[in-house]
Design an enzyme around this catalytic site. Structure first.
Site, short mmCIF file in Angstrom:
data_model
loop_
_atom_site.label_atom_id
_atom_site.label_comp_id
_atom_site.label_asym_id
_atom_site.label_seq_id
_atom_site.Cartn_x
_atom_site.Cartn_y
_atom_site.Cartn_z
N SER A 144 23.94 102.14 2.76
CA SER A 144 23.72 101.79 4.17
C SER A 144 24.25 100.37 4.43
O SER A 144 24.41 99.57 3.50
CB SER A 144 22.25 101.90 4.55
OG SER A 144 21.49 100.94 3.87
N TYR B 249 10.75 90.18 7.71
CA TYR B 249 11.04 91.61 7.96
C TYR B 249 9.94 92.47 7.32
O TYR B 249 9.34 93.32 7.99
CB TYR B 249 12.42 91.96 7.39
CG TYR B 249 12.70 93.45 7.31
CD1 TYR B 249 12.64 94.26 8.44
CD2 TYR B 249 13.01 94.05 6.09
CE1 TYR B 249 12.90 95.62 8.36
CE2 TYR B 249 13.27 95.42 6.01
CZ TYR B 249 13.21 96.19 7.14
OH TYR B 249 13.46 97.54 7.06
N LEU C 63 8.83 104.72 10.49
CA LEU C 63 9.59 104.36 9.28
C LEU C 63 9.16 103.00 8.77
O LEU C 63 9.05 102.05 9.55
CB LEU C 63 11.08 104.31 9.61
CG LEU C 63 11.85 105.61 9.41
CD1 LEU C 63 11.84 106.01 7.94
CD2 LEU C 63 11.29 106.76 10.23
N LYS D 212 10.00 96.77 1.45
CA LYS D 212 9.79 95.34 1.69
C LYS D 212 8.45 95.07 2.40
O LYS D 212 8.01 93.93 2.49
CB LYS D 212 10.96 94.76 2.48
CG LYS D 212 12.23 94.80 1.63
CD LYS D 212 13.45 94.29 2.32
CE LYS D 212 14.66 94.34 1.40
NZ LYS D 212 15.00 95.69 0.89
N GLY E 131 20.94 105.00 14.99
CA GLY E 131 21.09 104.32 13.70
C GLY E 131 21.42 105.31 12.60
O GLY E 131 21.56 106.51 12.84
N LYS F 246 16.25 95.09 10.92
CA LYS F 246 16.02 95.36 9.49
C LYS F 246 16.76 94.43 8.54
O LYS F 246 16.71 94.63 7.34
CB LYS F 246 16.38 96.81 9.18
CG LYS F 246 17.84 97.14 9.36
CD LYS F 246 18.23 98.45 8.72
CE LYS F 246 19.73 98.53 8.61
NZ LYS F 246 20.27 99.75 8.11
N LYS G 294 26.85 102.90 21.57
CA LYS G 294 26.49 103.73 20.40
C LYS G 294 26.09 105.14 20.87
O LYS G 294 26.42 106.13 20.24
CB LYS G 294 25.33 103.10 19.62
CG LYS G 294 25.75 101.94 18.75
CD LYS G 294 24.60 101.57 17.79
CE LYS G 294 24.51 100.08 17.59
NZ LYS G 294 23.35 99.42 18.13
#
Ligand SMILES: NC(=O)c1ccc[n+]([C@@H]2O[C@H](COP(=O)([O-])OP(=O)(O)OC[C@H]3O[C@@H](n4cnc5c(N)ncnc54)[C@H](OP(=O)(O)O)[C@@H]3O)[C@@H](O)[C@H]2O)c1
Length: 338
Positions: A177, A141, A129, A133, A16, A91, A45
């Protein structure tokens, strides 16, 4: 600075945006690291990330396919690992609202699995992390990340004689982001109008490097159970619109479900446990195995005033239209012009 010489570090969600920035930081600043392990699900990825780090130049880097929902896979991956950074998450607020079970499986059960896997191996330090929020959450979330934070903080109480230390890093929007307002406005500005959810809306702003620095700080300095919060500037959404497209009309479209006008990091209820560390705040756990007096002395930490609150609306530090333009050029699009 943390000495990673001969240490093995694993990053869940290593492909990520934060994971890649952490990998770059570790491989460039700690070339004597024994191993950096990227743990995530999507082989594509990982394959793409591996292109940036040829094996002959970066023999320390390893890729491990796995899902944080799978505890046994985590146990396998954590064998021989000293440090874990837990960045894997779902997220996106609307996606989490629509798929609550999936979000809980990744963000809550994934956190439980990471903790359980640490207890079954010899991991020494873990940084998880979090997000603004998670503070007084109003969407799923945020609620799952708050639950995750609670799990990591409480893990310090059930570790027995193990020297392992768990801590949390909580920060706000990472500039540019995916899914954030700046790329959205950059894309929309050709249309002559920009949608503004609420003209009073504010957000915290942190660079990817700021996030990396905090994680490395927590990894080096945590005593167990802290939630680290950075002191970072805020911006007004209307100033972002002015910075990107001063001639566009701003059209108010109304706040979206699960959104706050101002993001919070520390509430008045947290103030009883919140200490000012200079560059950061830290919310300390209600119970801990170390002495508060020793902690205050070691980090020159002072308790914030009763009722202290830190949110993007009451911040004392603000980005202006001009500083936003410079930051967009530096961090989002180096060809950006008005
Ligand atoms: N970006 C922000 O603005 C921001 C702000 C505050 C906090 N945070 C927090 O920072 C952390 C990292 O965010 P980011 O921006 O780097 O996210 P990201 O770019 O979306 O990356 C997420 C990573 O997690 C992996 N992942 C997702 N589900 C997984 C699962 N079930 N098992 C294993 N790996 C999984 C993804 O790879 P695969 O899909 O291949 O598995 C990817 O590597 C998250 O915890 C997020 O909540 C982000």
């Amino acid at each position: 600075m943390l000495d990673l010489k001969h240490k093995s570090i694993l990053i869940t969600g290593g492909t990520g945006s934060l994971g890649k920035a952490l990998t770059k930081e570790i491989l460039s600043k700690h070339p004597e690291v024994r191993r950096v392990i990227i743990f995530s699900r999507d082989e594509q990825k990982q394959f793409q990330m591996a292109q940036d780090y040829p094996e002959r130049d970066y023999p320390q880097l390893r890729f491990f396919i796995g899902d944080v929902r799978d505890e046994q896979r985590l146990v396998r991956a954590f064998k021989g690992v000293d440090y874990v950074i837990h960045a894997a998450a779902m997220k996106h607020v609307p996606i989490a609202e629509y798929n609550p079970d999936e979000c809980i499986k990744t963000n809550v059960m994934g956190a439980q699995n990471v903790i359980h896997a640490c207890f079954q191996t010899n991991v020494q330090r873990v940084v998880a992390l979090s997000t603004d929020k998670a503070c007084a959450p109003i969407n799923l979330y945020g609620a799952t990340k708050l639950t995750s934070d609670k799990l990591f903080v409480a893990a310090n109480n059930i570790k027995g004689d193990s020297p392992i230390v768990f801590s949390v890093v909580r920060y706000g929007n990472v500039m540019g982001s995916n899914g954030s307002v700046i790329p959205f406005f950059l894309k929309k500005r050709g249309e002559g109008k920009l949608p503004i959810t609420d003209p009073n809306m504010t957000r915290f702003n942190i660079s990817l490097q700021g996030g990396v620095d905090m994680v490395m700080h927590a990894l080096a300095n945590s005593w167990g159970g802290e939630i680290f919060v950075p002191k970072i500037p805020s911006y007004k959404i209307t100033d972002v619109a002015k910075a990107i497209a001063p001639n566009c009309e701003q059209v108010t479209v109304g706040i979206r479900p699960g959104e706050k006008v101002h993001e919070e990091m520390i509430t008045p209820s947290d103030s009883f446990y919140t200490y000012d560390l200079g560059k950061y705040y830290t919310i300390l756990p209600a119970t801990h195995k170390w002495s508060i007096d020793d902690f205050k002395l070691r980090f020159n930490a002072s308790l914030v005033p009763n009722g202290f609150a830190y949110n993007s609306g009451n911040n004392s530090e603000w980005e202006s239209v001009d500083t936003l333009r410079t930051l967009i050029r530096e961090h989002v699009d180096n060809t950006f012009e008005i």
